[in-house]
Write an enzyme that holds these catalytic residues in place. Structure first.
Site, PDB file in Angstrom:
ATOM      1  N   ARG A 159      -2.873  -9.731  -7.283  1.00  0.00           N
ATOM      2  CA  ARG A 159      -1.579 -10.430  -7.303  1.00  0.00           C
ATOM      3  C   ARG A 159      -1.264 -10.847  -5.874  1.00  0.00           C
ATOM      4  O   ARG A 159      -1.098  -9.996  -5.001  1.00  0.00           O
ATOM      5  CB  ARG A 159      -0.515  -9.487  -7.865  1.00  0.00           C
ATOM      6  CG  ARG A 159       0.868 -10.072  -8.021  1.00  0.00           C
ATOM      7  CD  ARG A 159       1.801  -9.023  -8.643  1.00  0.00           C
ATOM      8  NE  ARG A 159       3.148  -9.540  -8.839  1.00  0.00           N
ATOM      9  CZ  ARG A 159       4.113  -9.516  -7.926  1.00  0.00           C
ATOM     10  NH1 ARG A 159       3.853  -8.979  -6.728  1.00  0.00           N
ATOM     11  NH2 ARG A 159       5.309 -10.008  -8.180  1.00  0.00           N
ATOM     12  N   LYS A 190       2.332  -6.804   2.028  1.00  0.00           N
ATOM     13  CA  LYS A 190       3.150  -5.601   1.932  1.00  0.00           C
ATOM     14  C   LYS A 190       3.263  -4.860   3.267  1.00  0.00           C
ATOM     15  O   LYS A 190       2.482  -5.058   4.188  1.00  0.00           O
ATOM     16  CB  LYS A 190       2.608  -4.680   0.834  1.00  0.00           C
ATOM     17  CG  LYS A 190       2.920  -5.235  -0.549  1.00  0.00           C
ATOM     18  CD  LYS A 190       2.671  -4.249  -1.658  1.00  0.00           C
ATOM     19  CE  LYS A 190       3.210  -4.794  -2.979  1.00  0.00           C
ATOM     20  NZ  LYS A 190       2.920  -3.905  -4.105  1.00  0.00           N
TER      21      LYS A 190
END
Length: 259
Positions: free
Chosen positions: A237, A203
Site C-alpha cells: 500500500r 511512515k
C-alpha cells in the site's frame, strides 16, 4: 495498492477531502502509473488523530466510491466503522480495509455477506493513543496470534477464506524495534497461507531511520516496499505508485532471471 486520501488532515499531506475531481485525477494517475487497487480513506488514522463523525465519513466515502467504480479497478475502503462499511459496500466497494481487524461491534455482520475482500489489520489500542508506550512480550508472536484469531472469527461469521488479506499494521501501536521485527518476520504473518498486505509508505518509522520529514521519505518508502515483497508481502500500500512499480519490476526481473 494506491492510497487515495479523502481527508483534509492526512499525515502525508496528500488529502483531497470531498473534492471528487481531485480524487478522480489522483486515482487515474495512480492507475496510469501501474496501481492495481485503490484504497480510499476518509478518516485519518495517524497517531494522535481523533475519530471523524460517522455521517461525515460516509459523506466523504460514498460519492468517491461511486465516482471511481467506473475505472474498472478494485476499490478498497479503509474504515473501522460498521455503518461506513455497509455504505461503502452498497456504493460498490470491492474491499474493506479495517485497521481494527473487524473487532468493532457489528463489523462482522456488516461484511459477512457478499464476496468483498477483507483486509484484517493488527492495531494495539486506537489511533489517538496507539503510540503511547506500546509494549509486547513477543511482538511477532502476538501479532501472528491476533491475525489467526481474527481469521477464525471471520470464518465463524461465514466469510470464505479466499476473501481475507492480512496486515501486521506497521506503525499502529508499535515502536521502531517492533516494526523492524515484524518486517523481518513478515512471512510468519501469512497465517494459514493467506496473503499479506504491507503498508510502510512514508511512515514515521522511516523518518526515525533516515531522519527525514514525511515529504522526503520517497527513497525509504520504495526500499521498504521492496523489502516487504522480498519477505513475503503480496500487496504493498503506497503513496508513490510509479517509482514503486518500477522498483518492483526490477526485483521481478531479477527473480525471473534466477529461475
Amino acid at each position: 495498492m494506491a492510497i487515495i486520501n479523502l481527508t483534509p488532515d492526512s499525515f502525508s499531506g496528500d488529502g483531497v477531502g470531498r473534492d471528487l475531481s481531485a480524487a478522480l485525477a489522483r486515482a487515474e494517475a495512480a492507475l496510469a502509473a501501474g496501481a492495481e487497487l485503490l484504497d480510499l480513506g476518509a478518516e485519518s488514522t495517524r497517531p494522535g488523530s481523533d475519530p471523524v463523525p460517522e455521517a461525515e465519513e460516509i459523506a466523504r466515502v460514498v460519492p468517491a466510491v461511486k465516482a471511481l467504480t467506473g475505472l474498472e479497478v478494485p476499490i478498497s475502503v479503509d474504515t473501522l466503522k460498521p455503518a461506513v462499511m455497509r455504505a461503502a459496500l452498497d456504493a460498490g466497494a470491492d474491499m474493506i480495509n479495517d485497521v481494527a481487524g473487524f473487532r468493532s461491534p457489528g463489523a462482522l455482520d456488516a461484511v459477512a455477506a457478499g464476496n468483498a475482500g477483507l483486509c484484517v489489520m493488527h492495531m494495539r489500542g486506537e489511533p489517538r493513543t496507539m503510540q503511547a508506550d506500546p509494549r509486547y512480550a513477543d511482538v511477532v508472536g502476538e501479532v501472528e496470534s491476533f491475525l489467526a484469531e481474527r481469521v477464525h472469527a471471520l470464518e465463524a461469521a461465514g466469510v470464505a477464506r479466499e476473501r481475507i488479506v492480512l496486515d501486521p499494521g506497521f506503525g499502529f501501536g508499535k515502536t521502531l524495534a517492533h516494526n523492524l521485527a515484524l518486517l523481518r518476520a513478515l512471512a510468519r504473518m501469512r497465517v494459514e497461507g493467506l496473503p499479506v498486505l504491507a503498508g510502510l509508505s512514508r511512515k514515521s518509522m522511516l523518518g526515525a531511520i533516515t531522519g527525514r520529514p514525511v515529504d522526503q521519505r520517497l527513497g525509504a518508502s520504495v526500499a521498504a516496499a521492496l523489502l516487504a515483497v522480498q519477505h513475503g508481502a503480496r500487496i504493498v500500500r503506497v503513496h508513490d505508485v510509479a517509482v514503486t512499480v518500477d522498483a518492483l519490476k526490477v526485483l521481478a526481473a531479477l527473480e525471473e532471471a534466477a529461475a
